[in-house]
Scaffold this motif. Sequence first.
Motif, short mmCIF file in Angstrom:
data_model
loop_
_atom_site.label_atom_id
_atom_site.label_comp_id
_atom_site.label_asym_id
_atom_site.label_seq_id
_atom_site.Cartn_x
_atom_site.Cartn_y
_atom_site.Cartn_z
N ALA A 177 43.92 -17.70 0.62
CA ALA A 177 44.89 -18.62 0.03
C ALA A 177 44.26 -19.26 -1.21
CB ALA A 177 45.29 -19.69 1.04
N LEU A 178 44.99 -19.23 -2.31
CA LEU A 178 44.58 -19.91 -3.54
C LEU A 178 45.60 -21.02 -3.77
CD1 LEU A 178 42.61 -19.76 -6.02
CD2 LEU A 178 44.45 -18.53 -7.19
N GLN A 179 45.14 -22.27 -3.72
CA GLN A 179 46.07 -23.41 -3.71
C GLN A 179 45.66 -24.44 -4.75
OE1 GLN A 179 48.65 -23.91 -0.78
NE2 GLN A 179 48.44 -21.76 -1.33
N GLY A 180 46.66 -25.06 -5.36
CA GLY A 180 46.37 -26.14 -6.30
C GLY A 180 47.11 -25.94 -7.60
N PRO A 181 47.15 -27.01 -8.44
CA PRO A 181 47.93 -26.95 -9.67
C PRO A 181 47.46 -25.87 -10.66
CG PRO A 181 46.62 -28.97 -9.56
CD PRO A 181 46.55 -28.33 -8.22
N ALA A 182 46.19 -25.45 -10.57
CA ALA A 182 45.69 -24.41 -11.47
C ALA A 182 45.81 -23.01 -10.87
CB ALA A 182 44.24 -24.69 -11.85
N ALA A 183 46.32 -22.91 -9.63
CA ALA A 183 46.39 -21.61 -8.96
C ALA A 183 47.24 -20.61 -9.76
CB ALA A 183 46.96 -21.77 -7.55
N ALA A 184 48.35 -21.10 -10.32
CA ALA A 184 49.26 -20.20 -11.05
C ALA A 184 48.58 -19.63 -12.29
CB ALA A 184 50.54 -20.94 -11.42
#
Lengths: 123, 371
Positions: free
Chosen positions: B151-158
Amino acid sequence: MTIRFTQDHEWIKLDGEIATVGITDYAQNSLGDVVFVEVPDAGKALAKGKEAAVVESVKAASEIYAPVDGTVTEGNGALVDNPALANTDPLGEGWFFKMTIADAAQLDALMDEAAYKSYVESL
Amino acid sequence: MGSSSDTVLSTPLNALHRSLGAKMVPFAGYDMPVQYPLGVLKEHLHTRDKAGLFDVSHMGQVRLRGADPARALEALVPGDLLALAPGRIRYTMFTNAAGGILDDLMVTRISDSELFVVINAACKTADLAHLHANLPGVEIEYLGDEAGLLALQGPAAAAVMARLAPETASMPFMSMLATRIGGIAVQVSRSGYTGEDGFEVSVAGGEAEALARLLLAEPEVEAIGLGARDSLRLEAGLCLYGHDIDTTTTPIEAALGWTISKRRKAEGGFPGAAVVQAQLKDGVTRKRVGIQPEGRAPAREHTEIQDPDGNRIGEITSGGFGPTVNAPVAMGYVAASHAAVGTPVQLIVRGKPLPAKVAALPFAPHRYFKG
């Protein structure tokens, strides 16, 4: 100045008549980021091995036990306001409470610095 | 969730966790990283600020194939799977005959003849037996105890994901696509368990470490352990199976009625539907709510909740410190009469009543990508 350690990873340092109690670097490292502490008020009677204070990390709550019998003279208000001191300076600013000691022999029975070091290495 | 003696399984990232200096703990039969040298607090804040990479390979990944697996699976869950378009994901739960929750799961419609299902690690064996017993004619492929799920999570993930797989940039929340990252075949879902925008990436076990290293090489990304995963999901008001939901709680009591469509509420057709329909009509006696302690002391799981007069009205099911909220946060069940936001309650912590209030969930606002 005498410093002694318990198997539960508290330290107690005697300076004159008053001893200061805190948690060791090993303890703070195992707990992780400390976010809440509860320290005893002055005048509270403590019994060796019984709960004296509370420390909580993000993960879990733990008890701090009285290393020896005695009476609290001061709780560390600065630690209550800034629990992270338990992580950043566990043997200094991050102390939990100060107490009088009822029986000096109880202090002598605890581990000294060298004994505690080998105890931690054995864990 | 188990003792060291029953730790038998390793995820494909086990060696990577150790090389990163993770503290490993037994969790649901797996040897898992609870934190890295950064520590739970900073890992939590980093995920909310930039991007965190989580190993969630312990979760069960299952493919269901058949003539119409969505229709078949609807017999076991209250979620509306018929309305799910190809490439879209739905959160739902396996219910029992009493309306209790056996597990919660994510269902993706890959195509009209295939679903992809993600189940909890601790429930894998029971869920697979449940599927085999109740879905005759559906082919059930468990991807195995060593399949990879990151899982890659957080505001910079995109931004990170777009650098590696540009077609993910426009993916709406709760959608899936198959692509390649650095030549590795992956199935990317825009979903997660933190309340942040992010992705969950299914990958073959043998390629999971290479994929994790690619993601960790991006400057915004830090490895995040189970400790921060728990505080992040708690702030986001998301349920942890075995704690906030279990066989004694129904989806309605758990405030998960939003996962059940109008059609499924009306038609039923899932285990315990009569119970769920009666609760929708007549109300519930208890409800899952957010609990905000007023002081600094966290209230942990199983803490008793009382009304201001000292009468027991419920229990905390998840509680701790919320690093983003910078205060203690909790969830629990209270009598329906005390479930309104703002209701004063008290929490019995170490024998003392501490003032608290029923709070709106989530504690940290969801920041999902709506396209």
